[in-house]
Scaffold this motif. Structure first.
Motif, PDB file in Angstrom:
ATOM      1  N   ALA A 123       0.829  -1.213   0.000  1.00  0.00           N
ATOM      2  CA  ALA A 123       0.000   0.000   0.000  1.00  0.00           C
ATOM      3  C   ALA A 123       0.860   1.258   0.000  1.00  0.00           C
ATOM      4  N   ILE A 124       1.953   1.257   0.741  1.00  0.00           N
ATOM      5  CA  ILE A 124       2.838   2.427   0.768  1.00  0.00           C
ATOM      6  C   ILE A 124       3.512   2.613  -0.579  1.00  0.00           C
ATOM      7  N   GLU A 125       3.955   1.522  -1.193  1.00  0.00           N
ATOM      8  CA  GLU A 125       4.605   1.630  -2.504  1.00  0.00           C
ATOM      9  C   GLU A 125       3.637   2.099  -3.575  1.00  0.00           C
ATOM     10  N   LEU A 126       2.350   1.752  -3.430  1.00  0.00           N
ATOM     11  CA  LEU A 126       1.364   2.221  -4.403  1.00  0.00           C
ATOM     12  C   LEU A 126       1.212   3.736  -4.361  1.00  0.00           C
ATOM     13  N   LEU A 127       1.449   4.329  -3.195  1.00  0.00           N
ATOM     14  CA  LEU A 127       1.365   5.791  -3.107  1.00  0.00           C
ATOM     15  C   LEU A 127       2.368   6.463  -4.044  1.00  0.00           C
ATOM     16  N   ALA A 128       3.518   5.813  -4.255  1.00  0.00           N
ATOM     17  CA  ALA A 128       4.530   6.399  -5.132  1.00  0.00           C
ATOM     18  C   ALA A 128       4.108   6.378  -6.591  1.00  0.00           C
ATOM     19  N   THR A 194      10.090   6.064   3.119  1.00  0.00           N
ATOM     20  CA  THR A 194       9.764   4.826   3.815  1.00  0.00           C
ATOM     21  C   THR A 194      10.411   3.624   3.143  1.00  0.00           C
ATOM     22  N   ALA A 195      10.364   3.556   1.813  1.00  0.00           N
ATOM     23  CA  ALA A 195      10.931   2.409   1.098  1.00  0.00           C
ATOM     24  C   ALA A 195      12.434   2.305   1.336  1.00  0.00           C
ATOM     25  N   VAL A 196      13.153   3.428   1.219  1.00  0.00           N
ATOM     26  CA  VAL A 196      14.599   3.401   1.440  1.00  0.00           C
ATOM     27  C   VAL A 196      14.907   3.060   2.890  1.00  0.00           C
ATOM     28  N   THR A 197      14.199   3.689   3.826  1.00  0.00           N
ATOM     29  CA  THR A 197      14.467   3.466   5.247  1.00  0.00           C
ATOM     30  C   THR A 197      14.161   2.034   5.646  1.00  0.00           C
ATOM     31  N   ARG A 198      13.074   1.475   5.129  1.00  0.00           N
ATOM     32  CA  ARG A 198      12.743   0.082   5.454  1.00  0.00           C
ATOM     33  C   ARG A 198      13.823  -0.873   4.949  1.00  0.00           C
ATOM     34  N   ASP A 199      14.332  -0.625   3.746  1.00  0.00           N
ATOM     35  CA  ASP A 199      15.361  -1.502   3.189  1.00  0.00           C
ATOM     36  C   ASP A 199      16.640  -1.447   4.010  1.00  0.00           C
ATOM     37  N   VAL A 200      17.050  -0.242   4.421  1.00  0.00           N
ATOM     38  CA  VAL A 200      18.293  -0.155   5.201  1.00  0.00           C
ATOM     39  C   VAL A 200      18.087  -0.695   6.616  1.00  0.00           C
ATOM     40  N   PHE A 201      16.899  -0.550   7.177  1.00  0.00           N
ATOM     41  CA  PHE A 201      16.629  -1.155   8.480  1.00  0.00           C
ATOM     42  C   PHE A 201      16.695  -2.682   8.391  1.00  0.00           C
ATOM     43  N   SER A 202      16.231  -3.226   7.278  1.00  0.00           N
ATOM     44  CA  SER A 202      16.267  -4.683   7.108  1.00  0.00           C
ATOM     45  C   SER A 202      17.685  -5.212   6.953  1.00  0.00           C
ATOM     46  N   SER A 203      18.630  -4.327   6.613  1.00  0.00           N
ATOM     47  CA  SER A 203      20.017  -4.769   6.426  1.00  0.00           C
ATOM     48  C   SER A 203      20.804  -4.843   7.726  1.00  0.00           C
ATOM     49  N   VAL A 204      20.219  -4.419   8.841  1.00  0.00           N
ATOM     50  CA  VAL A 204      20.913  -4.490  10.122  1.00  0.00           C
ATOM     51  C   VAL A 204      21.114  -5.957  10.502  1.00  0.00           C
ATOM     52  N   ARG A 232      22.370   5.173   9.640  1.00  0.00           N
ATOM     53  CA  ARG A 232      22.179   6.621   9.512  1.00  0.00           C
ATOM     54  C   ARG A 232      22.546   7.122   8.114  1.00  0.00           C
ATOM     55  N   VAL A 233      23.524   6.498   7.466  1.00  0.00           N
ATOM     56  CA  VAL A 233      23.900   6.940   6.128  1.00  0.00           C
ATOM     57  C   VAL A 233      22.767   6.673   5.143  1.00  0.00           C
ATOM     58  N   GLY A 234      22.202   5.471   5.176  1.00  0.00           N
ATOM     59  CA  GLY A 234      21.096   5.147   4.276  1.00  0.00           C
ATOM     60  C   GLY A 234      19.852   5.961   4.566  1.00  0.00           C
ATOM     61  N   VAL A 235      19.556   6.194   5.841  1.00  0.00           N
ATOM     62  CA  VAL A 235      18.388   6.996   6.201  1.00  0.00           C
ATOM     63  C   VAL A 235      18.554   8.427   5.692  1.00  0.00           C
ATOM     64  N   THR A 236      19.748   8.988   5.856  1.00  0.00           N
ATOM     65  CA  THR A 236      20.001  10.341   5.349  1.00  0.00           C
ATOM     66  C   THR A 236      19.842  10.396   3.840  1.00  0.00           C
ATOM     67  N   GLY A 237      20.316   9.384   3.136  1.00  0.00           N
ATOM     68  CA  GLY A 237      20.132   9.340   1.689  1.00  0.00           C
ATOM     69  C   GLY A 237      18.670   9.291   1.294  1.00  0.00           C
ATOM     70  N   GLY A 238      17.868   8.515   2.010  1.00  0.00           N
ATOM     71  CA  GLY A 238      16.433   8.472   1.717  1.00  0.00           C
ATOM     72  C   GLY A 238      15.752   9.799   1.974  1.00  0.00           C
ATOM     73  N   ILE A 239      16.153  10.485   3.048  1.00  0.00           N
ATOM     74  CA  ILE A 239      15.570  11.794   3.347  1.00  0.00           C
ATOM     75  C   ILE A 239      15.917  12.798   2.249  1.00  0.00           C
ATOM     76  N   MET A 240      17.151  12.784   1.785  1.00  0.00           N
ATOM     77  CA  MET A 240      17.543  13.709   0.723  1.00  0.00           C
ATOM     78  C   MET A 240      16.851  13.375  -0.590  1.00  0.00           C
ATOM     79  N   LEU A 241      16.583  12.104  -0.830  1.00  0.00           N
ATOM     80  CA  LEU A 241      15.803  11.729  -2.008  1.00  0.00           C
ATOM     81  C   LEU A 241      14.401  12.325  -1.940  1.00  0.00           C
ATOM     82  N   GLY A 242      13.771  12.234  -0.776  1.00  0.00           N
ATOM     83  CA  GLY A 242      12.458  12.846  -0.610  1.00  0.00           C
ATOM     84  C   GLY A 242      12.502  14.353  -0.702  1.00  0.00           C
ATOM     85  N   LEU A 243      13.556  14.975  -0.179  1.00  0.00           N
ATOM     86  CA  LEU A 243      13.673  16.435  -0.263  1.00  0.00           C
ATOM     87  C   LEU A 243      13.820  16.888  -1.712  1.00  0.00           C
ATOM     88  N   GLY A 244      14.587  16.149  -2.499  1.00  0.00           N
ATOM     89  CA  GLY A 244      14.700  16.485  -3.917  1.00  0.00           C
ATOM     90  C   GLY A 244      13.372  16.402  -4.632  1.00  0.00           C
TER      91      GLY A 244
END
Length: 325
Positions: A123-128, A194-204, A232-244
């Motif tokens: 459902a979240i991915e459909l929003l994109a 959310t998609a980027v953050t979820r993927d990097v959280f799953s890599s822990v 934190r590096v992946g989360v920051t990258g996802g945030i900057m993707l959303g900001l762009g």
């Protein structure tokens, strides 16, 4: 008739190696041309924007950036209102979208039952995939009237006794305005972050979280002290993707921001952004100076986006260097 000479094993190997080297050279050339094509396209965009902006920049100079007036009839143009609107709407989108996105990602990776995880993620991915104009129509006919009747009057009444905040949330409640545009942008950037953050959280590595749980940490402590620092590096990258995405969004913002070329201390008041101004007025631009001013707005947006992405890259490099140290 002479007998054909048999090809030795070494000769066959040499022929095969020559074929491999030829394939490598072709592959290297194709990838190099693809990289050069990207640079050429970027350079062409920059050159086109600069050339188109020259009449406006020669006519107004730096006053174009610091002037609020936008008067096509009198050929007086200033980009300040559009610049401020772009930055404020993007800031509102990040303030709302980033905590919600990280919260959703933590829920999906740490708390959500397995049977519910996949439906929520889909459902979240459909929003994109929803077109931005659909967000704009929904925001204009559904979200804006709802905010005008409920949230905006409540915010005005809540902050009216507080100095400073009473200017930031001053009425009347129009429904359309900078705050509504920021809220729409928050919804639009949410699936990307959310998609980027979820993927990097799953890599822990699970062993890190299991060790923290073994020490008696709660889920909140594991998320805050183990998962977030590790990613934190992946989360920051996802945030900057959303900001762009938020900085350059056009149609959805055009529907709900009110398209008013003026500055206001209140986020509830109508405003404009660079993308909304270009989308609204480019087809109706009469005269070289008017067209050049709109192109100059595009150049300013390009520069803002470039600065944001450069700062994001610098932050990621510092985080990676600090993590390595």
């Amino acid at each position: 008739m002479p007998r054909a000479r048999s090809v030795s094993r070494e000769e066959r190997l040499a022929i095969r190696l020559r074929g491999f080297r030829l394939g490598d050279r072709v592959f290297h050339s194709l990838t190099f041309l693809a990289a050069i094509l990207v640079l050429a396209l970027l350079s062409g965009v920059i050159v086109s924007l600069v050339q188109g902006s020259l009449p406006a920049l020669h006519a107004f100079g730096l006053n174009f950036i610091v002037t609020e007036v936008w008067n096509p009839v009198g050929d007086r143009f200033g980009a300040l209102a559009a610049i401020v609107g772009t930055l404020v709407t993007s800031a509102i989108a990040m303030l709302i979208g980033v905590p919600v996105s990280i919260g959703i990602a933590i829920f999906l990776t740490e708390l959500c039952p397995m049977w519910l995880r996949r439906p929520i993620a889909i459902a979240i991915e459909l929003l994109a995939g929803i077109p931005s104009i659909i967000y704009g129509i929904w925001g204009l006919f559904v979200l804006a009237p709802f905010l005008q009747r409920t949230l905006e009057p409540w915010l005005i009444a809540l902050f009216s006794p507080i100095p400073g905040l009473n200017l930031l949330f001053a009425g009347p409640p129009f429904g359309v305005g900078v705050f509504t545009a920021g809220l729409i942008l928050a919804i639009m950037v949410l699936p990307f972050i959310t998609a980027v953050t979820r993927d990097v959280f799953s890599s822990v590595p699970p062993v890190l979280k299991e060790a923290a749980y073994g020490l008696g940490c709660t889920t909140w402590e594991v998320s805050r002290q183990v998962v977030l620092p590790y990613t934190r590096v992946g989360v920051t990258g996802g945030i900057m993707l959303g900001l762009g995405r938020a900085l350059g969004e056009t149609m959805a913002v055009t529907f709900v921001i009110g398209n008013a070329h003026r500055l206001s201390a209140s986020v509830l008041a109508p405003g404009t952004t660079i993308s909304a101004t270009i989308a609204n007025e480019f087809n109706e631009a009469v005269g070289d100076l008017y067209t050049s001013s709109l192109i100059a707005l595009g150049l300013i947006l390009f520069v803002i986006t470039f600065i944001v992405l450069a700062l994001a890259r610098y932050m990621l490099m510092r985080m990676e260097r600090r993590a390595g140290a």
